[in-house]
Design an enzyme around this catalytic site. Structure first.
Site: not given
Ligand SMILES: NC(=O)c1ccc[n+]([C@@H]2O[C@H](COP(=O)([O-])OP(=O)(O)OC[C@H]3O[C@@H](n4cnc5c(N)ncnc54)[C@H](O)[C@@H]3O)[C@@H](O)[C@H]2O)c1
Length: 328
Positions: A15-16, A40, A119, A143, A147, A172, A287
């Site tokens: 995506y990015i 991808g 991130s 995750y 990073k 995001n 969260d």
């Protein structure tokens, strides 16, 4: 770029990465992509694509032997937070061990510049917001840990091997290219805006909102959304930084504006003109109520200015792309 060499983009079919490749090519830079196509897609890549994994050291050796690579932009990785909790081994292997293969080949071939997709997950539960780069790093899932570990590895490689790096801590990523040629198309949809648009397109029945009793104006979580074309630009600025300076650099990439989950859903209703049923569910562990970047450093040091990161443009571009995806 210096030396007129190529830029190797790992994960450039994602995506990015695909948006960044498109931007760099439009600026006349010579780009090649290495991607294993695990998430991808080859039809997103408009430059030479080598299909293979960072786990394949022989392949990496061949690539660095055959191409005069001047810098690497390292997007490749596994990105689903929930999956990382279930399978931490997969995340440490792909995001750390496979990344180390890349760094070692770079060192062996005297390639000294890397831009790394880090991130906001490195910070964990915010102690204060907006979050600046000096905020404590206490990831709350594997995750985010991978990073942060990789950022620390980059520091040691600077000391030991003179490797210069820019770690970009994205908040995001959202939206699609303005010409609707590229956008998010993940096999497993986890990002809020794509999930809401799937409900608008009747691919799913309802949007689940996890928690409406947070201490925020409407009770739902606030997040910082950055348009993927703005994010792509940050990589170009980071390349320029490494052309001018050597060292270890790290920047938040966000807008500094928090938008709530309820605002996202309401804006999707306005833009799509569709009914979007919602259902409240309990909060998810880990969260935070608010996760918003302080983007002052990237603005002042790299001159980063966002052009498309207002929520309306993000959702409008994502919706045009989404409709195109559904048609195919
Ligand atoms: N999307 C976000 O909001 C966000 C936020 C913070 C950080 N990031 C980071 O940005 C990077 C890109 O994310 P994305 O959203 O474009 O994800 P993505 O899944 O679309 O892109 C990752 C790409 O890497 C490739 N890949 C994975 N493992 C590989 C390997 N071992 N060898 C070669 N290719 C491999 C995949 O096929 C895919 O094309 C990731 O490192 C991610 O952790 C993303």
């Amino acid at each position: 770029m210096a030396n007129g060499g190529k830029i190797l983009v790992t994960g450039g079919a994602g995506y990015i990465g695909s948006h960044t490749v498109k931007l760099l090519q439009s600026l006349g830079l010579d780009v090649i992509v290495l991607d294993d196509l695990s998430t991808g897609r080859s039809d997103r890549v408009s430059c030479p694509l080598i299909v293979g994994s960072l786990s394949d050291r022989k392949l990496l050796e061949r690539i660095f032997h055959e191409h005069a690579i001047d810098a690497v932009i390292h997007f490749a990785g596994s990105i689903i937070v929930e999956e990382s909790v279930q399978f931490p081994d997969k995340y440490f292997e792909n995001n750390v061990s496979n990344g180390l293969n890349l760094l070692d080949i770079m060192v062996e071939n005297n390639v000294k510049k890397i831009i790394f997709s880090s991130s906001a997950a490195v910070y964990g539960e915010p102690h204060y917001v907006p979050v600046d780069e000096e905020h404590p790093k206490k990831p709350v899932n594997p995750y985010g840990e991978t990073k942060w570990v990789f950022e620390k590895i980059l520091r040691w490689y600077a000391q030991g091997h003179g490797l210069s790096s820019v770690s970009l801590r994205y908040f995001n990523a959202a939206g699609a290219s303005l010409d609707a040629s590229l956008g998010e198309d993940a096999p497993v949809v986890t990002h809020l805006i794509s999930k809401v648009l799937r409900v608008a397109a009747r691919q799913e029945p309802v949007v689940k909102i996890f928690g409406n009793d947070y201490k925020t104006p409407d009770g739902t979580c606030l997040r910082d959304y950055i348009h993927v074309e703005d994010l792509a630009l940050a990589h170009h600025l980071a390349l320029d930084k490494l052309k001018a300076d050597s060292g270890v650099f790290y920047y938040n990439v966000g807008t500094g504006q928090g938008r709530s989950v309820a605002e996202v859903v309401n804006t999707c209703v306005e833009i799509t003109e569709k009914m979007i049923p919602i259902e409240y569910a309990p909060r998810r562990p880990g969260d935070p109520a608010v996760l918003v970047a302080d983007p002052t450093k990237i603005k002042t040091e790299l001159g980063f200015v966002t052009k498309y990161s207002d929520l309306e443009t993000i959702i409008r571009t994502a919706w045009v792309w989404h409709k195109k995806l559904v048609r195919h």
